[in-house]
Write a protein that holds these residues in place. Structure first.
Motif, short mmCIF file in Angstrom:
data_model
loop_
_atom_site.label_atom_id
_atom_site.label_comp_id
_atom_site.label_asym_id
_atom_site.label_seq_id
_atom_site.Cartn_x
_atom_site.Cartn_y
_atom_site.Cartn_z
N ALA A 57 0.83 -1.20 0.00
CA ALA A 57 0.00 0.00 0.00
C ALA A 57 0.87 1.26 0.00
CB ALA A 57 -0.94 -0.01 1.21
N GLU A 58 1.95 1.23 0.76
CA GLU A 58 2.86 2.37 0.80
C GLU A 58 3.50 2.60 -0.56
OE1 GLU A 58 5.64 1.59 3.90
OE2 GLU A 58 4.22 1.97 5.53
N LYS A 59 3.91 1.53 -1.24
CA LYS A 59 4.51 1.66 -2.57
C LYS A 59 3.53 2.24 -3.57
CE LYS A 59 7.78 -2.20 -2.08
NZ LYS A 59 8.17 -3.55 -2.59
N CYS A 60 2.25 1.92 -3.39
CA CYS A 60 1.23 2.42 -4.31
C CYS A 60 0.70 3.80 -3.91
CB CYS A 60 0.06 1.43 -4.39
SG CYS A 60 0.49 -0.16 -5.14
N GLY A 61 1.16 4.32 -2.79
CA GLY A 61 0.74 5.64 -2.34
C GLY A 61 -0.69 5.71 -1.87
N MET A 62 -1.13 4.66 -1.16
CA MET A 62 -2.50 4.63 -0.66
C MET A 62 -2.53 3.99 0.71
SD MET A 62 -4.03 1.53 -3.06
CE MET A 62 -3.67 2.46 -4.55
N SER A 63 -3.69 4.07 1.37
CA SER A 63 -3.82 3.47 2.69
C SER A 63 -4.02 1.96 2.56
CB SER A 63 -5.01 4.08 3.44
OG SER A 63 -6.23 3.69 2.84
N ARG A 64 -3.81 1.24 3.65
CA ARG A 64 -3.98 -0.21 3.63
C ARG A 64 -5.44 -0.57 3.37
NH1 ARG A 64 -1.85 -4.30 8.43
NH2 ARG A 64 -2.39 -6.27 7.37
N GLN A 65 -6.38 0.23 3.91
CA GLN A 65 -7.80 -0.04 3.69
C GLN A 65 -8.17 0.15 2.21
OE1 GLN A 65 -10.09 -1.36 5.79
NE2 GLN A 65 -11.32 -1.44 3.91
N GLU A 66 -7.58 1.18 1.56
CA GLU A 66 -7.83 1.39 0.14
C GLU A 66 -7.33 0.20 -0.68
OE1 GLU A 66 -7.67 6.20 -0.60
OE2 GLU A 66 -5.78 5.15 -0.18
N LEU A 67 -6.14 -0.31 -0.30
CA LEU A 67 -5.60 -1.47 -1.01
C LEU A 67 -6.50 -2.68 -0.83
CD1 LEU A 67 -3.38 -2.88 -2.62
CD2 LEU A 67 -2.20 -3.34 -0.45
N ARG A 68 -6.99 -2.91 0.40
CA ARG A 68 -7.88 -4.05 0.65
C ARG A 68 -9.14 -3.96 -0.21
NH1 ARG A 68 -7.81 -4.60 7.28
NH2 ARG A 68 -5.79 -5.69 7.47
N THR A 69 -9.69 -2.76 -0.33
CA THR A 69 -10.88 -2.58 -1.15
C THR A 69 -10.60 -2.93 -2.61
OG1 THR A 69 -11.69 -0.82 0.30
CG2 THR A 69 -12.59 -0.90 -1.94
N ILE A 70 -9.44 -2.51 -3.11
CA ILE A 70 -9.08 -2.79 -4.50
C ILE A 70 -8.85 -4.28 -4.70
CG2 ILE A 70 -7.25 -2.47 -6.22
CD1 ILE A 70 -7.02 0.42 -5.21
N LEU A 71 -8.18 -4.93 -3.75
CA LEU A 71 -7.96 -6.37 -3.86
C LEU A 71 -9.29 -7.12 -3.88
CD1 LEU A 71 -4.89 -6.93 -1.47
CD2 LEU A 71 -4.90 -6.83 -3.97
N ASP A 72 -10.25 -6.66 -3.09
CA ASP A 72 -11.58 -7.28 -3.11
C ASP A 72 -12.24 -7.12 -4.48
OD1 ASP A 72 -11.38 -8.11 -0.50
OD2 ASP A 72 -12.43 -6.38 0.34
N ARG A 73 -12.04 -5.97 -5.11
CA ARG A 73 -12.60 -5.76 -6.46
C ARG A 73 -11.96 -6.73 -7.46
NH1 ARG A 73 -11.88 0.82 -6.56
NH2 ARG A 73 -13.57 1.35 -5.11
N LEU A 74 -10.66 -6.90 -7.37
CA LEU A 74 -9.94 -7.79 -8.29
C LEU A 74 -10.37 -9.24 -8.09
CD1 LEU A 74 -6.35 -6.25 -8.12
CD2 LEU A 74 -8.07 -5.93 -9.90
N ILE A 75 -10.62 -9.62 -6.84
CA ILE A 75 -11.10 -10.98 -6.56
C ILE A 75 -12.51 -11.17 -7.12
CG2 ILE A 75 -11.77 -12.58 -4.72
CD1 ILE A 75 -9.51 -11.33 -3.02
N ALA A 76 -13.37 -10.18 -6.90
CA ALA A 76 -14.77 -10.29 -7.33
C ALA A 76 -14.90 -10.34 -8.84
CB ALA A 76 -15.57 -9.11 -6.78
N THR A 77 -13.95 -9.71 -9.57
CA THR A 77 -14.02 -9.70 -11.04
C THR A 77 -13.08 -10.74 -11.65
OG1 THR A 77 -12.40 -7.87 -11.05
CG2 THR A 77 -14.74 -7.30 -11.21
N HIS A 78 -12.63 -11.70 -10.84
CA HIS A 78 -11.86 -12.85 -11.30
C HIS A 78 -10.53 -12.46 -11.96
CE1 HIS A 78 -15.47 -15.09 -10.42
NE2 HIS A 78 -16.16 -14.33 -11.25
N LYS A 79 -9.89 -11.43 -11.41
CA LYS A 79 -8.56 -11.07 -11.87
C LYS A 79 -7.48 -11.73 -11.03
CE LYS A 79 -9.99 -8.29 -15.09
NZ LYS A 79 -9.87 -8.71 -16.50
N ILE A 80 -7.77 -11.96 -9.75
CA ILE A 80 -6.79 -12.57 -8.85
C ILE A 80 -7.50 -13.50 -7.87
CG2 ILE A 80 -5.29 -10.52 -8.93
CD1 ILE A 80 -6.20 -9.92 -6.03
#
Length: 241
Positions: A57-80
Motif C-alpha cells: 500500500a505504501e509503494k502504491c501511495g494509498m492506505s492499507r484499507q484502500e488497497l484491501r478494497t481494490i484487492l476485493d474488487r480484483l477478486i470479485a471480477t476474477h482477476k486474482i
C-alpha cells in the motif's frame, strides 16, 4: 526480460475508469513471478507473488484499507485469487499466462492475381471450409480438451486453458500421454500437500509442458515413493519374483 500485454477485454472491465484499481492490477502483473521459485519459504508458481499489504500500500501511495478494497474488487471480477496469513498475502494472477504470451502473427498473404469470378468462388470455399482448428478436426480437439478439463483437479480459467490446448493441438498419442501423466501427478507430493494449494493453473501446466515433470508419488500409507518416471524395470518386477 519478460513483458506484460493488456487484453482488449479490459475495455469492458467495470473498474477500468478507476485509476487506482487499474494501477494496482498492473503493479501486481509486473511483480508476479515469471517462473516457479522459492521465496521466503513459499514455493511460488508462475503468476504468483507474495506481498505485505502494508508495504505494498505504501509503494502504491494509498492506505492499507484502500488497497484491501481494490484487492476485493480484483477478486470479485476474477482477476486474482488471494490466500492470506498473519504475515503475508499470496496473490495469484488468474490471467497471467494470457498477459505474458506474445500474440501470434501470421505472415501477410500475397494479393492473388486472379479474376473477380475466381476470387468469389475462392471466398465461398473459405466460408464452407473454415481454418479454425476445432472445425478442422471435426470437434476432436474440443473433445480431447474436455477430457483433460474433466480430469484436471483445479478448474480455474477454463478459456485460458482452452486457448493453450488449441495452440498445443495434441494428437491422440500426446493426449493419452498428457492424461496419463496428469493421473500420476494428482497423486504426487506437490499436488496433495496443503489441500492442493500448490496445484498450478491448467493453462500454466499446459504452457510449461508439465506432463514431462518427474514428481514424487504418495502411496496408500501417506508415504512418499521415489520419482514415478525414474523407476527402473526391476522396480516394477520386484513384487512378482
Amino acid at each position: 526480460m519478460g513483458f506484460v500485454q493488456l487484453s482488449d477485454d479490459l475495455t469492458n472491465w467495470e473498474w477500468l475508469e478507476d485509476k487506482n484499481t487499474v494501477y494496482v492490477y498492473i503493479r501486481l502483473l509486473l511483480a508476479a513471478s515469471w517462473g516457479e521459485k522459492d521465496y521466503k519459504g513459499v514455493h511460488l508458481q508462475r503468476g504468483q507473488l507474495i506481498i505485505s499489504q502494508r508495504e505494498f500500500a505504501e509503494k502504491c501511495g494509498m492506505s492499507r484499507q484502500e488497497l484491501r478494497t481494490i484487492l476485493d474488487r480484483l477478486i470479485a471480477t476474477h482477476k486474482i485469487t488471494q490466500t492470506s496469513t498473519h504475515k503475508f498475502s499470496l496473490i495469484t494472477l488468474i490471467e497471467y499466462d494470457c498477459a505474458t504470451q506474445p500474440p501470434t502473427r501470421s505472415a501477410p498473404e500475397k494479393q492473388p492475381t486472379i479474376n473477380p469470378p475466381t476470387l468469389l468462388r475462392t471466398n465461398i470455399q473459405n466460408i464452407k471450409q473454415p481454418n479454425n482448428a476445432l472445425a478442422r478436426e471435426g470437434g476432436g480437439l474440443n473433445s480431447s480438451f474436455e477430457k483433460f478439463w474433466a480430469a484436471y483437479p483445479k478448474k480455474t480459467a477454463k478459456q485460458n486453458a482452452l486457448k493453450c490446448w488449441i495452440k498445443l493441438n495434441p494428437n491422440e498419442e500426446l493426449t493419452a500421454k498428457i492424461l496419463a501423466s496428469l493421473e500420476q501427478q494428482k497423486r504426487s507430493v506437490q499436488w496433495t500437500k496443503d489441500n492442493g494449494q500448490f496445484i498450478p493453473y491448467p493453462a500454466t501446466w499446459l504452457n510449461g509442458k508439465r506432463w514431462e515433470d518427474e514428481l514424487q508419488e504418495v502411496n496408500e500409507n501417506g508415504k512418499h515413493n521415489r520419482d514415478i518416471s525414474s523407476r527402473s524395470k526391476s522396480d516394477w518386477l520386484a513384487g512378482f519374483e
